[in-house]
Design a protein around this motif. Structure first.
Motif, PDB file in Angstrom:
ATOM      1  N   VAL A   5       0.840   0.379  -3.939  1.00 39.55           N
ATOM      2  CA  VAL A   5      -0.444   0.452  -3.257  1.00 39.55           C
ATOM      3  C   VAL A   5      -1.096  -0.925  -3.305  1.00 39.55           C
ATOM      4  N   ARG A   6      -1.803  -1.264  -2.236  1.00 43.39           N
ATOM      5  CA  ARG A   6      -2.541  -2.519  -2.194  1.00 43.39           C
ATOM      6  C   ARG A   6      -3.858  -2.276  -1.486  1.00 43.39           C
ATOM      7  N   GLY A   7      -4.922  -2.724  -2.100  1.00 42.50           N
ATOM      8  CA  GLY A   7      -6.220  -2.525  -1.487  1.00 42.50           C
ATOM      9  C   GLY A   7      -7.350  -2.975  -2.384  1.00 42.50           C
ATOM     10  N   VAL A  26      -7.186   2.434   0.007  1.00 41.36           N
ATOM     11  CA  VAL A  26      -6.076   2.137   0.910  1.00 41.36           C
ATOM     12  C   VAL A  26      -6.313   2.891   2.210  1.00 41.36           C
ATOM     13  N   ARG A  50      -2.690  -5.154  -6.158  1.00 43.31           N
ATOM     14  CA  ARG A  50      -1.438  -4.510  -5.739  1.00 43.31           C
ATOM     15  C   ARG A  50      -0.739  -3.992  -6.978  1.00 43.31           C
TER      16      ARG A  50
END
Length: 226
Positions: A5-7, A26, A50
């Motif tokens: 996950v990246r956000g 996300v 991330r």
């Protein structure tokens, strides 16, 4: 499978001495990710983060576990494959030991290293060593040293330990002893200690008392609200 996950980091909350929850936005959705306290301390609210992740599916829950490196994720997945080691216990191991330290303990047949983790008894600790034998690569690690910048690191780690339920005195002693040990072992040209590294070692020094301290803190908070 959610592999990463990246956000934007919306929150980072410590829940126990071995796990914390980071909420990452996300695509407009806030995902709660279970991480180690060191990982939670290493992200900043409002910044992008991330994490390498794995989704654990149970009959009554879907839980996402996240790690700053692929190595930590790989070791986590090896740990949960050991009989008697659930996701929470595996995260607890990584809260106390780095992947390299886990590999060193396994190679040395040192199950005592795993008994430091709250909830892991002698039998399970021995199973971890036997099950992971030959599965984790070990690399040389440079030891951190105490530098002027260690003052801010000490303050951050002490605050994290207090937030996890230890008293200010116990937290301060653990941080000071950890930094002193690192300084004695380090050479003059070593890199300064990081918050994550010092927190991991301090948690390892405090050991199984973590569960009791956190529980006591939670009880005190609850009685204060009643």
């Amino acid at each position: 499978m959610i592999s990463s996950v990246r956000g934007l980091v919306l929150s980072a909350v410590g829940s126990t001495a071995s796990s914390s929850t980071v909420v990452i936005e996300v695509g407009g959705v806030g995902l709660g990710v279970q991480v180690t306290p060191a990982t939670a301390l290493g992200v900043r609210i409002g910044d992008e983060a991330r994490l390498a992740t794995t989704l654990i599916v149970r009959e009554d829950s879907l839980t996402l576990y996240g790690f700053p490196t692929a190595d930590e994720l790989a070791v986590f997945e090896l740990l949960v494959g050991v009989t008697g080691v659930g996701p929470k216990s595996a995260l607890g191991v990584l809260a106390v030991l780095s992947p390299n330290q886990i590999g060193q303990a396994v190679n040395a047949d040192d199950d005592a290293a795993f008994r430091k983790v709250s909830g892991i008894g002698p039998k399970t600790a021995k199973l971890i060593v036997l099950s992971l034998a030959g599965k984790i690569a070990v690399t040389a690690e440079s030891a951190p040293t105490r530098r002027p910048g260690a003052t801010s690191v000490a303050a951050s780690v002490q605050a994290a330990l207090i937030g996890l339920g230890w008293s200010e005195r116990v937290a301060a002693e653990a941080v000071d002893e950890t930094l002193t040990e690192l300084a004695d072992a380090a050479g003059a040209d070593s890199v300064p200690p990081t918050v994550a590294a010092v927190l991991r070692l301090a948690l390892g020094r405090l050991g199984p008392a973590a569960h009791h301290a956190t529980g006591s803190a939670a009880a005190s908070t609850g009685s204060g609200r009643s």
